[in-house]
Design a protein around this motif. Structure first.
Motif, short mmCIF file in Angstrom:
data_model
loop_
_atom_site.label_atom_id
_atom_site.label_comp_id
_atom_site.label_asym_id
_atom_site.label_seq_id
_atom_site.Cartn_x
_atom_site.Cartn_y
_atom_site.Cartn_z
N ARG A 69 1.49 -0.18 -10.14
CA ARG A 69 2.34 -0.71 -9.37
C ARG A 69 2.56 -2.21 -9.75
O ARG A 69 2.50 -3.63 -9.45
CB ARG A 69 1.95 -0.80 -7.55
N SER A 72 -1.72 -4.66 -9.94
CA SER A 72 -1.85 -4.71 -8.61
C SER A 72 -2.59 -5.60 -8.57
O SER A 72 -3.27 -5.68 -7.20
CB SER A 72 -1.42 -3.77 -7.77
N GLU A 77 1.89 -5.70 -5.18
CA GLU A 77 1.83 -4.20 -5.77
C GLU A 77 3.63 -3.88 -5.99
O GLU A 77 4.81 -5.52 -4.68
CB GLU A 77 1.33 -3.59 -5.38
N ASN A 78 4.13 -3.61 -6.76
CA ASN A 78 6.31 -2.59 -6.54
C ASN A 78 6.28 -4.55 -7.24
O ASN A 78 7.68 -4.18 -6.55
CB ASN A 78 5.55 -2.61 -6.43
N ALA A 82 4.06 -9.03 -10.86
CA ALA A 82 3.29 -7.97 -10.44
C ALA A 82 3.73 -7.19 -12.19
O ALA A 82 2.43 -6.74 -13.32
CB ALA A 82 3.00 -6.75 -10.33
N ASN A 96 5.51 2.75 -10.67
CA ASN A 96 6.11 1.90 -10.24
C ASN A 96 6.18 3.01 -8.14
O ASN A 96 6.36 4.17 -8.98
CB ASN A 96 7.71 0.67 -9.39
N HIS A 110 5.52 0.75 -1.51
CA HIS A 110 5.20 1.90 -1.77
C HIS A 110 4.99 2.57 -0.62
O HIS A 110 5.54 4.06 -0.79
CB HIS A 110 3.55 1.57 -2.13
N ASP A 307 -4.55 -0.07 -11.29
CA ASP A 307 -4.83 -1.38 -10.63
C ASP A 307 -4.99 -3.03 -11.44
O ASP A 307 -4.37 -3.79 -11.41
CB ASP A 307 -4.98 -1.49 -9.38
#
Length: 318
Positions: A69, A72, A77-78, A82, A96, A110, A307
């Motif tokens: 992501r 993250s 995230e996403n 990021a 992603n 997500h 992550d």
């Protein structure tokens, strides 16, 4: 995939000769120089602790690291932030998640709900349960997708897939794209491939080196493979060894949770070739600490989804 429970050629390929006390590094994408005499000496000294994991003459390589992501652990995230953070840390591969809005626009998010990572409940108080599929792309573009992670990220937006691809292109990054909950979004495969095509991500260079499409849905991956047989695909999960040959018909990668993963399972996957005639790869998720990274690396995995890509890179270099 869940952070809590959880082709493409390598963008940055470095490796360490396991058990030898010095770190040998190569240029990006190039194999490491081997040191068979030194390795053999270590193995002879203590063969129980240092088994000959690689065939004679083989070159040990560090696993490819996928920024889950985006990076993250360090940015929401996403988001484009990021992806940029992963780029700043020196990582070329970004993972992603893609879903469809009510009006059929692929967006990068997500959860199938908007509550956890946006202020949808505040902006649209009467729209419970705030499912992605119930909102248009224009409505989702109004949401703050950064404040939940930290005040400095206030105003960060949920990117469309198109904007995400533009940012990766600017950064010269590659993409491990997950089709999220395909059973919720009929047609997500065709819609996603259309955007990839329009943005130039289905040309020969991208398909060969810069793109992988993965999903927990075997049926979804079969549809992707039928629509674009040239695209590299990955199945998220750990099919029983007896079922692996069937998956090898449409998946180039088997990407399981790190929980319960074993060297024997990795070997069973590696024994098969995927639809493009190459050895099936294994890329476990989500591996965020050094000890776990070293553990799965010792199993011979091809890549690690994390992550905290900098932590994994440091742990698997030597």
């Amino acid at each position: 995939m869940h952070a809590g429970t959880a082709t493409a050629t390598a963008s940055v390929a470095t490796a360490a000769l396991m058990g030898v006390g010095m770190l040998l590094m190569s240029a990006p994408g190039a194999p490491l120089p081997d040191a068979p005499a030194a390795r053999a000496a270590v193995q002879r000294a203590d063969p129980a602790r240092h088994p000959a994991r690689h065939p004679a003459g083989a070159v040990a390589r560090a696993p490819r690291v996928y920024a889950h992501r985006g990076a993250s652990a360090y940015a929401p995230e996403n988001t484009l932030v990021a992806a940029d953070r992963a780029d700043a840390l020196g990582f070329a591969w970004v993972e992603n998640d893609v879903q469809l809005t009510r009006d059929g626009v692929p967006v990068v998010l997500h959860d199938t709900g908007l509550k956890r990572t946006t202020n949808a409940e505040e902006v649209f108080p009467d729209r419970a349960p705030w499912a992605v599929k119930d909102f248009t792309a224009a409505e989702i573009s109004r949401l703050d997708a950064g404040s939940w992670f930290g005040a400095r990220y206030a105003g960060t937006r949920v990117p469309t897939l198109r904007r995400f691809l533009e940012r990766l292109g600017r950064n010269r990054q590659n993409l491990l794209l997950e089709l999220k909950s395909p059973e919720t979004y009929p047609g997500i495969e065709r819609a996603t491939l259309a955007v990839l095509d329009e943005e130039g991500w289905l040309d020969r260079a991208h398909v060969r080196d810069r793109l992988v499409v993965q999903s927990f849905g075997a049926g979804s991956l079969r549809r992707v493979h039928a629509l674009r047989p040239d695209v590299v695909t990955g199945f998220l999960g750990a099919p029983a060894p007896a079922e692996l040959p069937a998956y090898a018909g449409f998946a180039d990668q088997i990407n399981p949770s790190r929980s319960g993963l074993s060297g024997g399972y990795v070997a069973a996957v590696h024994a098969l070739k995927g639809p493009h005639g190459k050895k099936l790869q294994v890329n476990p998720w989500v591996v965020d600490d050094a000890a776990s990274a070293r553990k799965v690396n010792a199993m011979g995995v091809d890549g690690i989804i994390t992550d905290a890509p900098d932590v994994v890179r440091a742990a698997t270099k030597g």
